[in-house]
Scaffold this motif. Sequence first.
Motif, PDB file in Angstrom:
ATOM      1  N   ALA A 153      25.068  50.223  37.442  1.00  6.93           N
ATOM      2  CA  ALA A 153      25.678  49.779  36.194  1.00  6.93           C
ATOM      3  C   ALA A 153      27.200  49.799  36.301  1.00  6.93           C
ATOM      4  CB  ALA A 153      25.216  50.661  35.035  1.00  6.93           C
ATOM      5  N   PHE A 154      27.741  50.828  36.929  1.00 10.39           N
ATOM      6  CA  PHE A 154      29.194  50.929  37.110  1.00 10.39           C
ATOM      7  C   PHE A 154      29.712  49.773  37.965  1.00 10.39           C
ATOM      8  CE2 PHE A 154      32.922  52.638  39.437  1.00 10.39           C
ATOM      9  CZ  PHE A 154      33.753  52.855  38.349  1.00 10.39           C
ATOM     10  N   GLY A 155      28.992  49.459  39.035  1.00 11.23           N
ATOM     11  CA  GLY A 155      29.396  48.338  39.875  1.00 11.23           C
ATOM     12  C   GLY A 155      29.326  47.014  39.145  1.00 11.23           C
ATOM     13  N   THR A 156      28.301  46.840  38.305  1.00 11.39           N
ATOM     14  CA  THR A 156      28.162  45.608  37.539  1.00 11.39           C
ATOM     15  C   THR A 156      29.293  45.458  36.529  1.00 11.39           C
ATOM     16  OG1 THR A 156      25.753  45.754  37.754  1.00 11.39           O
ATOM     17  CG2 THR A 156      26.608  44.277  36.059  1.00 11.39           C
ATOM     18  N   VAL A 157      29.651  46.555  35.867  1.00 16.46           N
ATOM     19  CA  VAL A 157      30.762  46.524  34.915  1.00 16.46           C
ATOM     20  C   VAL A 157      32.068  46.199  35.626  1.00 16.46           C
ATOM     21  CG1 VAL A 157      32.137  47.911  33.322  1.00 16.46           C
ATOM     22  CG2 VAL A 157      29.646  48.073  33.282  1.00 16.46           C
ATOM     23  N   LEU A 158      32.283  46.774  36.804  1.00 13.91           N
ATOM     24  CA  LEU A 158      33.494  46.478  37.572  1.00 13.91           C
ATOM     25  C   LEU A 158      33.569  44.998  37.946  1.00 13.91           C
ATOM     26  CD1 LEU A 158      34.021  49.493  40.013  1.00 13.91           C
ATOM     27  CD2 LEU A 158      35.295  48.920  37.948  1.00 13.91           C
ATOM     28  N   THR A 159      32.429  44.422  38.328  1.00 13.11           N
ATOM     29  CA  THR A 159      32.406  42.993  38.664  1.00 13.11           C
ATOM     30  C   THR A 159      32.775  42.154  37.452  1.00 13.11           C
ATOM     31  OG1 THR A 159      30.671  43.403  40.314  1.00 13.11           O
ATOM     32  CG2 THR A 159      31.003  41.121  39.593  1.00 13.11           C
ATOM     33  N   ALA A 160      32.222  42.520  36.283  1.00 14.36           N
ATOM     34  CA  ALA A 160      32.544  41.789  35.052  1.00 14.36           C
ATOM     35  C   ALA A 160      34.028  41.903  34.720  1.00 14.36           C
ATOM     36  CB  ALA A 160      31.694  42.324  33.898  1.00 14.36           C
ATOM     37  N   LEU A 161      34.589  43.089  34.868  1.00 13.08           N
ATOM     38  CA  LEU A 161      36.009  43.277  34.586  1.00 13.08           C
ATOM     39  C   LEU A 161      36.873  42.501  35.579  1.00 13.08           C
ATOM     40  CD1 LEU A 161      36.173  47.100  33.749  1.00 13.08           C
ATOM     41  CD2 LEU A 161      36.323  45.172  32.162  1.00 13.08           C
ATOM     42  N   ALA A 162      36.449  42.464  36.838  1.00  7.05           N
ATOM     43  CA  ALA A 162      37.208  41.720  37.848  1.00  7.05           C
ATOM     44  C   ALA A 162      37.248  40.238  37.501  1.00  7.05           C
ATOM     45  CB  ALA A 162      36.584  41.926  39.224  1.00  7.05           C
ATOM     46  N   TRP A 163      36.104  39.671  37.097  1.00  8.47           N
ATOM     47  CA  TRP A 163      36.062  38.274  36.700  1.00  8.47           C
ATOM     48  C   TRP A 163      36.948  38.028  35.476  1.00  8.47           C
ATOM     49  CZ3 TRP A 163      35.219  33.920  38.873  1.00  8.47           C
ATOM     50  CH2 TRP A 163      34.291  33.799  39.907  1.00  8.47           C
ATOM     51  N   THR A 164      36.953  38.968  34.543  1.00  9.05           N
ATOM     52  CA  THR A 164      37.780  38.815  33.345  1.00  9.05           C
ATOM     53  C   THR A 164      39.260  38.799  33.706  1.00  9.05           C
ATOM     54  OG1 THR A 164      36.092  39.966  32.019  1.00  9.05           O
ATOM     55  CG2 THR A 164      38.298  39.769  31.074  1.00  9.05           C
ATOM     56  N   VAL A 165      39.670  39.702  34.592  1.00 10.08           N
ATOM     57  CA  VAL A 165      41.073  39.756  35.023  1.00 10.08           C
ATOM     58  C   VAL A 165      41.467  38.459  35.728  1.00 10.08           C
ATOM     59  CG1 VAL A 165      42.691  40.903  36.577  1.00 10.08           C
ATOM     60  CG2 VAL A 165      41.145  42.267  35.158  1.00 10.08           C
ATOM     61  N   VAL A 166      40.599  37.975  36.610  1.00 13.34           N
ATOM     62  CA  VAL A 166      40.880  36.731  37.326  1.00 13.34           C
ATOM     63  C   VAL A 166      40.982  35.555  36.355  1.00 13.34           C
ATOM     64  CG1 VAL A 166      39.929  35.055  38.966  1.00 13.34           C
ATOM     65  CG2 VAL A 166      39.859  37.493  39.503  1.00 13.34           C
ATOM     66  N   ALA A 167      40.053  35.511  35.386  1.00 17.73           N
ATOM     67  CA  ALA A 167      40.064  34.411  34.415  1.00 17.73           C
ATOM     68  C   ALA A 167      41.312  34.453  33.545  1.00 17.73           C
ATOM     69  CB  ALA A 167      38.803  34.471  33.558  1.00 17.73           C
ATOM     70  N   VAL A 168      41.722  35.639  33.116  1.00 22.81           N
ATOM     71  CA  VAL A 168      42.931  35.766  32.298  1.00 22.81           C
ATOM     72  C   VAL A 168      44.159  35.324  33.089  1.00 22.81           C
ATOM     73  CG1 VAL A 168      44.482  37.428  31.191  1.00 22.81           C
ATOM     74  CG2 VAL A 168      42.011  37.546  30.783  1.00 22.81           C
ATOM     75  N   PHE A 169      44.251  35.749  34.342  1.00 25.23           N
ATOM     76  CA  PHE A 169      45.370  35.320  35.183  1.00 25.23           C
ATOM     77  C   PHE A 169      45.383  33.801  35.329  1.00 25.23           C
ATOM     78  CE2 PHE A 169      46.835  33.992  39.382  1.00 25.23           C
ATOM     79  CZ  PHE A 169      48.141  34.471  39.376  1.00 25.23           C
ATOM     80  N   ALA A 170      44.210  33.204  35.546  1.00 19.17           N
ATOM     81  CA  ALA A 170      44.132  31.757  35.720  1.00 19.17           C
ATOM     82  C   ALA A 170      44.536  31.025  34.446  1.00 19.17           C
ATOM     83  CB  ALA A 170      42.718  31.358  36.146  1.00 19.17           C
ATOM     84  N   VAL A 171      44.146  31.566  33.296  1.00 18.00           N
ATOM     85  CA  VAL A 171      44.532  30.938  32.024  1.00 18.00           C
ATOM     86  C   VAL A 171      46.046  31.001  31.856  1.00 18.00           C
ATOM     87  CG1 VAL A 171      44.406  31.162  29.515  1.00 18.00           C
ATOM     88  CG2 VAL A 171      42.321  31.311  30.884  1.00 18.00           C
ATOM     89  N   ARG A 172      46.633  32.144  32.120  1.00 25.56           N
ATOM     90  CA  ARG A 172      48.089  32.263  32.014  1.00 25.56           C
ATOM     91  C   ARG A 172      48.800  31.304  32.973  1.00 25.56           C
ATOM     92  NH1 ARG A 172      50.463  36.645  29.610  1.00 25.56           N
ATOM     93  NH2 ARG A 172      52.164  36.568  31.106  1.00 25.56           N
ATOM     94  N   ARG A 173      48.173  31.026  34.098  1.00 25.23           N
ATOM     95  CA  ARG A 173      48.811  30.177  35.114  1.00 25.23           C
ATOM     96  C   ARG A 173      48.611  28.695  34.825  1.00 25.23           C
ATOM     97  NH1 ARG A 173      50.786  27.083  37.796  1.00 25.23           N
ATOM     98  NH2 ARG A 173      51.290  27.055  40.020  1.00 25.23           N
ATOM     99  N   TRP A 174      47.424  28.291  34.368  1.00 26.09           N
ATOM    100  CA  TRP A 174      47.106  26.867  34.320  1.00 26.09           C
ATOM    101  C   TRP A 174      46.793  26.309  32.928  1.00 26.09           C
ATOM    102  CZ3 TRP A 174      44.570  29.339  38.751  1.00 26.09           C
ATOM    103  CH2 TRP A 174      45.202  29.036  39.961  1.00 26.09           C
TER     104      TRP A 174
END
Length: 276
Positions: free
Chosen positions: A248-269
Amino acid sequence: MNGITGEDRRTAIGKLPAVGSGLFTSRSRRRVRALAGAEFALLGRNRSAVATALLVPLALPFSVRPAIDQADFRGVNLGTLMLTAAIGFSFLFAVYTSLVSAYVARREELVLKRLRTGEPTDVEILGGTALPAVCLGLAQALVLALGCVVLLDAGAPRAPWLTVLGLLTGLTLSATLAALTSAFTRTTESAQVTALPLVFMSMIGSGIALPTDLLPHRAAAVCEFLPLSPAVRLVRAGWTGELTAYEAFGTVLTALAWTVVAVFAVRRWFRWEPRR
C-alpha cells in the motif's frame, strides 16, 4: 509603471511559488468559491449532463444484478469488481474528459486569460474550474459505491482508508491530467479525441474495464505504473484488503509521483491563451 504592463506582472507572479497566496488564506478561498460558483452555475444549466452523471451510473449495478450468482472471480467478489470499475469510470468521464473540454472552452473563450489579469493565482483559477467536476465525480463515486454495496453485495470495506486515499488521488490526478491534456487540444470539438488515449489505456491497463488479474504477469507489472493504476488499485484494496502495508505504501508513493510529474507538466505546458 517602469514599462511593465499588468499582464507582464501577472504572468511573472503566476510563475512564482504560491506561498502567502495559497489556497489556505481566506481571500484565496473566497476567490476559489467564486470561480467554482460560476462553474457550478454553468454546469447547472446543463441539467441533462448532471442527470446523466449522477443517475445513469445506477444502471451499472442493476444491469449486472442477474449475474450475482457468479459472485466469485478468482477470489474477488463481483460487487467489488463492479465497484472498482464504476469508480474508475467516474475518474475518467465525470472528471477527466469533462474537464478537458471545460479547460479548452474557457481558454478559447479568453476566460482564462481575463482571469489571469486579476487577483486569482494560477492554482486558484485551475482549482476553481476543476472543483465542480471533482465534486460531481466524488458524488458519483459515493452513489456507485452505495449501489454496489446494496445491489451487488460488495460488503463493507476492509481497509476504508485505502479507498479514501484512492478516491483522493484518483480525483486529483484526473483533474491535473485534464489540465495537461488541454494544453495539446486545439478546440473543444477535438477534446474528446485527445482524451481517448488515456481513457483507453486506463480502461484496459489500470484495472477499470478489465481486471489486471486477466493480464499476463509481465503486462500486469508494467500496467501497475500507468497514471490511474495506483488510485484504482487502492480503491479495490480498500474493499478486499489484499494489499500489505508495504504494498500500500508503494502504491501511494507511485500515485504521489504521478501527481508531482503531472503538476510539473501543467506548470510547464499549460496554455492560457487560444491556440492559433
